[in-house]
Design a protein around this motif. Structure first.
Motif, mmCIF file in Angstrom:
data_model
loop_
_atom_site.group_PDB
_atom_site.id
_atom_site.type_symbol
_atom_site.label_atom_id
_atom_site.label_comp_id
_atom_site.label_asym_id
_atom_site.label_seq_id
_atom_site.Cartn_x
_atom_site.Cartn_y
_atom_site.Cartn_z
ATOM 1 N N SER A 39 19.059 -15.060 54.429
ATOM 2 C CA SER A 39 19.983 -14.176 55.141
ATOM 3 C C SER A 39 20.903 -14.965 56.063
ATOM 4 O O SER A 39 22.097 -14.659 56.178
ATOM 5 N N ARG A 40 20.351 -15.994 56.719
ATOM 6 C CA ARG A 40 21.172 -16.823 57.612
ATOM 7 C C ARG A 40 22.181 -17.635 56.803
ATOM 8 O O ARG A 40 23.341 -17.811 57.237
ATOM 9 N N LEU A 41 21.786 -18.108 55.649
ATOM 10 C CA LEU A 41 22.699 -18.860 54.788
ATOM 11 C C LEU A 41 23.814 -17.965 54.256
ATOM 12 O O LEU A 41 24.967 -18.387 54.167
ATOM 13 N N ASP A 42 23.463 -16.737 53.917
ATOM 14 C CA ASP A 42 24.476 -15.793 53.428
ATOM 15 C C ASP A 42 25.491 -15.465 54.518
ATOM 16 O O ASP A 42 26.687 -15.281 54.235
ATOM 17 N N GLU A 43 25.026 -15.373 55.753
ATOM 18 C CA GLU A 43 25.942 -15.138 56.868
ATOM 19 C C GLU A 43 26.925 -16.303 57.011
ATOM 20 O O GLU A 43 28.118 -16.095 57.255
ATOM 21 N N ALA A 44 26.401 -17.524 56.861
ATOM 22 C CA ALA A 44 27.261 -18.699 56.960
ATOM 23 C C ALA A 44 28.289 -18.709 55.830
ATOM 24 O O ALA A 44 29.465 -19.028 56.046
#
Length: 294
Positions: A39-44
């Motif tokens: 999820s954090r990677l997708d936000e980035a």
């Protein structure tokens, strides 16, 4: 900084200097990024794509954009935009390679142990090479299978053959067998996995990104440098470290704490397995060779 003109794809550090390239590769191989959730990677990724589209969210700082690009580069394939598997990411190279190398150096005395850890190492390398392949030069499942089997067979034949040959040799010679096997396998695995680039060439661009054509010479040069860098990268931990450990094992405290040797190998491997190497970018559809050795 005026974020309206922020170029998120421009290198943060000057790539014409040694320190600039060193900082760049330290940044994209930061193993801490491998611990972040999807999820954090997708936000980035969403922030990077927004910046490319010219719509930066209000309140976003330059540092946040740089960090988002760092996460994007560490986890997403730049040709396809797909999230790469964890084991194949460059950010996983330090912990993954460190652990496997430590086990290869520790368990080298018996044929079953040599076979198992060489197989694990070649499987790891094949996955890394496939994950970071040049999407502009697709490779078929059959070619992947042939490359994997050939490299694994080469490593196993070299390791087992030398292991049997060095039974009566000094212990130190036997400790170097894993390095020879790894070097031999790299000479086979990488060219086989990237055979399409050797046969068809890779796209060459000018400094402005304009495509000039395809070059097989550039592909051969780049892949050769990858092979040399892989072997050179493994040398400090797999050649020098056995010498140090053999000397230390003569002392009583090491004999009582024999398992310390494997953690010593792991730690040293962690320190030396940083991106002090020649990089051939298979992510870009162009020839990019950064020699970070002064």
């Amino acid at each position: 900084m005026a974020l309206s003109s922020f170029d998120i794809d421009a290198p943060r550090w000057d790539q014409s200097t040694f320190m600039g390239r060193l900082k760049h590769f330290f940044n994209i191989t930061d193993c801490r990024t491998a611990l972040l959730p999807d999820s954090r990677l997708d936000e980035a990724k969403a922030l990077v794509e927004s910046c490319r589209a010219g719509s930066i969210p209000p309140g976003t700082t330059a540092e946040q954009l740089y960090y988002a690009k760092k996460l994007y580069d560490s986890a997403f394939h730049p040709d396809t935009g797909d999230r790469m598997n964890l084991i194949g990411r460059m950010s996983f190279q330090v912990p993954g390679g460190m652990a496997i190398t430590g086990f290869m150096l520790q368990f080298y005395r018996t044929v079953p142990a040599v076979v198992f850890w060489q197989w694990v190492n070649q499987s790891f390398n094949a996955l890394v090479n496939y994950t970071n392949r040049n999407a502009a030069s697709p490779i078929t499942p059959k070619q992947i299978g042939v490359a994997y089997v050939t490299a694994t067979s080469t490593a196993l034949a070299t390791a087992v053959g030398l292991n049997l040959y060095t039974k009566k040799a000094p212990p130190l010679v036997a400790r170097w067998v894993p390095f020879v096997a790894v070097a031999a396998a790299n000479c086979v695995n990488i060219p086989m996995m990237r055979q399409q680039e050797i046969l068809n060439g890779i796209a060459v661009t000018d400094e402005n990104g304009n495509k000039l054509g395809h070059s097989t010479k550039a592909a051969v040069k780049g892949i050769a440098q990858v092979v040399i860098s892989r072997v050179t990268m493994a040398a400090p931990g797999m050649i020098v470290l056995p010498i140090i450990m053999q000397r230390l094992e003569k002392y009583k405290f090491m004999q009582r704490l024999h398992q310390v040797s494997i953690w010593g190998q792991h730690t040293t491997r962690l320190l030396q397995q940083r991106p002090l190497r020649v990089f051939y970018s298979t992510h870009k559809t162009q020839f990019m060779c950064f020699d970070i050795v002064t």
